[in-house]
Scaffold this motif. Structure first.
Motif, short mmCIF file in Angstrom:
data_model
loop_
_atom_site.label_atom_id
_atom_site.label_comp_id
_atom_site.label_asym_id
_atom_site.label_seq_id
_atom_site.Cartn_x
_atom_site.Cartn_y
_atom_site.Cartn_z
N ALA A 310 0.82 -1.21 0.00
CA ALA A 310 0.00 0.00 0.00
C ALA A 310 0.86 1.26 0.00
CB ALA A 310 -0.94 -0.01 1.21
N ASN A 311 2.07 1.17 0.60
CA ASN A 311 2.94 2.35 0.66
C ASN A 311 4.04 2.33 -0.38
OD1 ASN A 311 4.36 0.25 1.69
ND2 ASN A 311 4.98 1.27 3.61
N ASP A 312 3.99 1.35 -1.30
CA ASP A 312 5.00 1.25 -2.35
C ASP A 312 4.37 0.51 -3.53
OD1 ASP A 312 7.20 1.12 -3.94
OD2 ASP A 312 8.32 -0.28 -2.68
N THR A 313 3.69 1.26 -4.40
CA THR A 313 2.93 0.64 -5.49
C THR A 313 3.81 0.14 -6.62
OG1 THR A 313 2.60 2.81 -6.52
CG2 THR A 313 0.90 2.04 -5.00
N ALA A 314 5.11 0.37 -6.54
CA ALA A 314 6.01 -0.09 -7.60
C ALA A 314 6.60 -1.47 -7.32
CB ALA A 314 7.14 0.92 -7.80
N THR A 315 6.46 -1.96 -6.10
CA THR A 315 7.10 -3.22 -5.72
C THR A 315 6.07 -4.32 -5.58
OG1 THR A 315 8.78 -1.98 -4.51
CG2 THR A 315 8.59 -4.34 -4.03
N PRO A 316 6.14 -5.37 -6.43
CA PRO A 316 5.20 -6.49 -6.28
C PRO A 316 5.50 -7.26 -4.99
CG PRO A 316 6.21 -6.47 -8.47
CD PRO A 316 6.98 -5.52 -7.64
N ILE A 317 4.44 -7.66 -4.30
CA ILE A 317 4.63 -8.41 -3.06
C ILE A 317 3.83 -9.71 -3.04
CG2 ILE A 317 5.10 -6.31 -1.74
CD1 ILE A 317 2.24 -6.53 -0.65
N GLY A 318 3.09 -10.00 -4.12
CA GLY A 318 2.32 -11.23 -4.13
C GLY A 318 1.24 -11.19 -5.17
N ASN A 319 0.24 -12.03 -5.00
CA ASN A 319 -0.86 -12.07 -5.95
C ASN A 319 -2.14 -12.51 -5.23
OD1 ASN A 319 -0.91 -15.09 -6.05
ND2 ASN A 319 1.12 -14.75 -6.95
N ALA A 320 -3.24 -12.30 -5.89
CA ALA A 320 -4.55 -12.67 -5.35
C ALA A 320 -5.37 -13.33 -6.44
CB ALA A 320 -5.27 -11.44 -4.80
N GLU A 321 -6.30 -14.17 -6.02
CA GLU A 321 -7.17 -14.88 -6.96
C GLU A 321 -8.60 -14.85 -6.42
OE1 GLU A 321 -6.16 -18.91 -7.61
OE2 GLU A 321 -7.65 -19.24 -9.19
N PHE A 322 -9.53 -14.53 -7.31
CA PHE A 322 -10.94 -14.48 -6.91
C PHE A 322 -11.64 -15.74 -7.37
CE2 PHE A 322 -15.35 -13.33 -8.13
CZ PHE A 322 -15.84 -13.07 -6.85
N SER A 323 -12.41 -16.33 -6.48
CA SER A 323 -13.22 -17.51 -6.81
C SER A 323 -14.67 -17.15 -6.59
CB SER A 323 -12.84 -18.70 -5.92
OG SER A 323 -11.48 -19.05 -6.12
N ALA A 324 -15.45 -17.18 -7.67
CA ALA A 324 -16.87 -16.85 -7.57
C ALA A 324 -17.61 -17.94 -6.82
CB ALA A 324 -17.46 -16.64 -8.95
N SER A 325 -18.79 -17.60 -6.32
CA SER A 325 -19.58 -18.57 -5.57
C SER A 325 -20.06 -19.68 -6.50
CB SER A 325 -20.78 -17.88 -4.93
OG SER A 325 -21.58 -17.25 -5.92
N SER A 326 -20.07 -20.89 -6.00
CA SER A 326 -20.55 -22.04 -6.75
C SER A 326 -21.27 -22.96 -5.79
CB SER A 326 -19.39 -22.79 -7.41
OG SER A 326 -18.46 -23.20 -6.45
N GLY A 327 -22.57 -23.19 -6.04
CA GLY A 327 -23.34 -24.01 -5.12
C GLY A 327 -23.49 -23.33 -3.78
N ARG A 328 -23.08 -24.03 -2.74
CA ARG A 328 -23.16 -23.47 -1.39
C ARG A 328 -21.89 -22.72 -0.99
NH1 ARG A 328 -25.93 -28.43 2.10
NH2 ARG A 328 -27.88 -28.55 0.87
N ALA A 329 -20.86 -22.85 -1.79
CA ALA A 329 -19.59 -22.20 -1.44
C ALA A 329 -19.68 -20.70 -1.68
CB ALA A 329 -18.46 -22.80 -2.25
#
Length: 547
Positions: A310-329
């Motif tokens: 958040a305080n350094d937008t030029a440095t990658p620190i990881g990744n995220a993945e979104f999983s949409a709802s499926s069934g009851r999950a």
């Protein structure tokens, strides 16, 4: 001005001819003309009222609705002028005889008021058509004053010519006159198609097919005579769009063929019906091709979204993945920072809402929770406390009075904001605030410290890379535009083409059924109701038998 002059002349002359024929018939039969003139004056007044009311309503509407009304008026005008051109092209030679026959029937059935009604309805029809057509032409004209002047001049010329024909001093070839003016009005109506499509776009009704096809600014420079003729009269803009050029061609080509194809080269009825069936089938095939062949737009975005501090937008620190709802999950965001183990963050359905983010309509998720951080020590030495406070002794602590160790109560408040669209993560940010409450070692009341996220084992505040958000926004805007294009070219247009094909097929079938009822006499001559037909169009030995 030229377009409105021709409109006023043609429509006015058509009405003047009808009135003149009725007046001559009444004079020939020694009948009064007062009732006829009353009907004419009333029809003219109503026509003017229609035009004024439509213009007033249009001016009172908001801008977008004004554009929409102009599109509607333009479509009505195109319908009227096309029907008028086709009808007059087919009946110009016989219009006088037909009107005299109808007048004789009206005079035989009632009084002169029947003829007055004929004149009233005829003039009202022409006047209403003229009002709508002129109003549509005024909207597309470069100068409303010149357009109005042309209309007035055209109407005056029509009245003069109509009076001269009535008085017997002028004879004109009506078929040729209506054919020549019809050719011009076909071009004007094709221009109205372009204008109506453009105003429909400006009203927000038509957003597909807006790709610029060519640049005609060199040809239609504003203020020049060419611009007045090409744009003001024919309605062709300097930057025609794909849907406008398509509409112009789709209207101009078939209407021109219907109007100007030589009568001597027109096919006989059976072949004409077969051609209509073939055209209907080809139109339906084009509709099916557009519906099934037009590509379905796809969104190409990576599932793994890059994260930055958040305080350094030029440095990658990881990744995220979104999983949409499926069934009851429930939907989740899986976050992996600095090669640590992925953390699954559930997004409960009750905590999302529709919002606008980065110019797009998205689902916004806002989560707030508290907990205890991992690796939290239950006791802290004075050195540990100084390290947590950026190397300074916290206010309220005295090393002599409070040497430590201290009892530590840890609390982490986490805020997660996520924005998703079409099953993809567009943007997200997480902020953590960790507090530690110190007690014991002589402290009379607990002391609370805000712990820096840069401490060992602390999870950093993170957000989705701004560069990725910008790329994803462009891709989603491109997808939305592509879906709009497909909805028009592969859904709406095929429906219109299919309806047109069905109407043409129904007309051809009706015509074919009538042809199937033809018969001949013993010598092979075509008959109608038992009489030998004498028609130049029956040289193939077939005629229509009335029902």
């Amino acid at each position: 001005m030229l377009a409105t002059l021709v409109i006023g002349l043609r429509e006015g002359l058509e009405a003047a001819l009808i009135v003149g024929i009725i007046a001559a018939f009444l004079r020939k039969n020694d009948k009064s003309l007062k009732a006829m003139w009353l009907g004419v004056i009333l029809a003219v007044a109503l026509s003017i009222v229609v035009g004024v009311v439509l213009s007033w309503i249009e001016q009172e509407l908001p801008q977008a609705q004004q554009e929409g009304m102009e599109s509607v008026i333009g479509c009505i005008a195109i319908f009227f002028v096309t029907g008028m051109i086709l009808w007059m092209n087919a009946h110009a030679r016989d219009v006088k005889r037909q009107l005299e026959t109808e007048a004789a029937e009206a005079l035989g059935q009632a009084s002169t008021y029947a003829l007055a009604s004929m004149a009233f309805l005829a003039v009202l029809k022409e006047g209403f058509e003229t009002s709508v057509f002129l109003l549509a032409t005024f909207s597309a004209a470069q100068s409303a004053a010149w357009a109005a002047t042309g209309a007035v001049i055209g109407l005056i010329m029509a009245v003069v010519i109509g009076w001269a024909i009535y008085a017997g001093g002028v004879r004109i070839n009506l078929a040729r006159f209506f054919r020549i003016t019809g050719a011009f009005l076909v071009l004007v109506a094709a221009g109205l198609v372009v204008t109506s499509l453009r105003t429909a776009h400006e009203a927000g009704w038509l957003n597909a097919g807006q790709q610029a096809v060519m640049d005609l600014s060199w040809l239609v420079t504003p203020g020049t005579i060419r611009s007045a003729l090409i744009t003001g009269v024919l309605g062709i803009p300097a930057d025609p769009r794909l849907v406008e050029v398509t509409g112009w061609l789709v209207y101009l080509i078939p209407v021109s063929l219907l109007v100007f194809w030589p009568a001597s080269r027109r096919p006989p009825p059976q072949i004409a019906a077969r051609l209509q069936f073939a055209i209907a089938a080809a139109t339906a095939a084009v509709a099916a091709g557009l519906a099934f062949i037009y590509p379905v737009p796809q969104l190409d975005l990576p599932r793994m979204v890059p994260l930055v501090a958040a305080n350094d937008t030029a440095t990658p620190i990881g990744n995220a993945e979104f999983s949409a709802s499926s069934g009851r999950a429930e939907p989740t965001v899986s976050v992996r920072l600095n090669d640590t183990r992925a953390v699954r963050l559930p997004l409960t359905a009750r905590k999302h809402e529709r919002a606008v983010h980065a110019g797009l309509t998205v689902l916004a998720w806002h989560l707030h929770d508290t907990g205890t951080p991992a690796h939290a020590k239950p006791t802290l030495t004075l050195d540990d406390v100084v390290a947590l406070n950026h190397g300074r002794i916290p206010i309220g602590l005295n090393p002599q009075e409070h040497p430590g160790p201290f009892q530590a109560t840890w609390t982490t408040a986490r805020t997660l904001d996520a924005w998703t669209i079409d099953g993809h993560l567009l943007d997200a940010a997480e902020h953590r605030n960790t507090l530690v409450a110190l007690s014991g070692s002589g402290l009379r009341a607990p002391r609370t410290l805000s712990v820096s996220a840069s401490q060992p084992h602390a999870i950093q505040d993170w957000q989705v890379s701004p560069g990725y958000v910008a790329r994803a926004t462009r891709a989603l805007n491109t997808l939305a535009a592509a879906r709009t294009e497909r909805n028009f070219w592969a859904v709406k247009l095929p429906v219109v083409l299919l309806l047109a094909a069905l109407l043409l097929a129904a007309y051809a079938y009706r015509k074919w059924r009538r042809l199937g009822r033809t018969f001949r006499n013993a010598n092979g001559h075509p008959l109608i109701n038992g009489r030998i037909a004498n028609d130049r169009n029956t040289n193939q030995g077939t005629v229509h038998v009335p029902n």
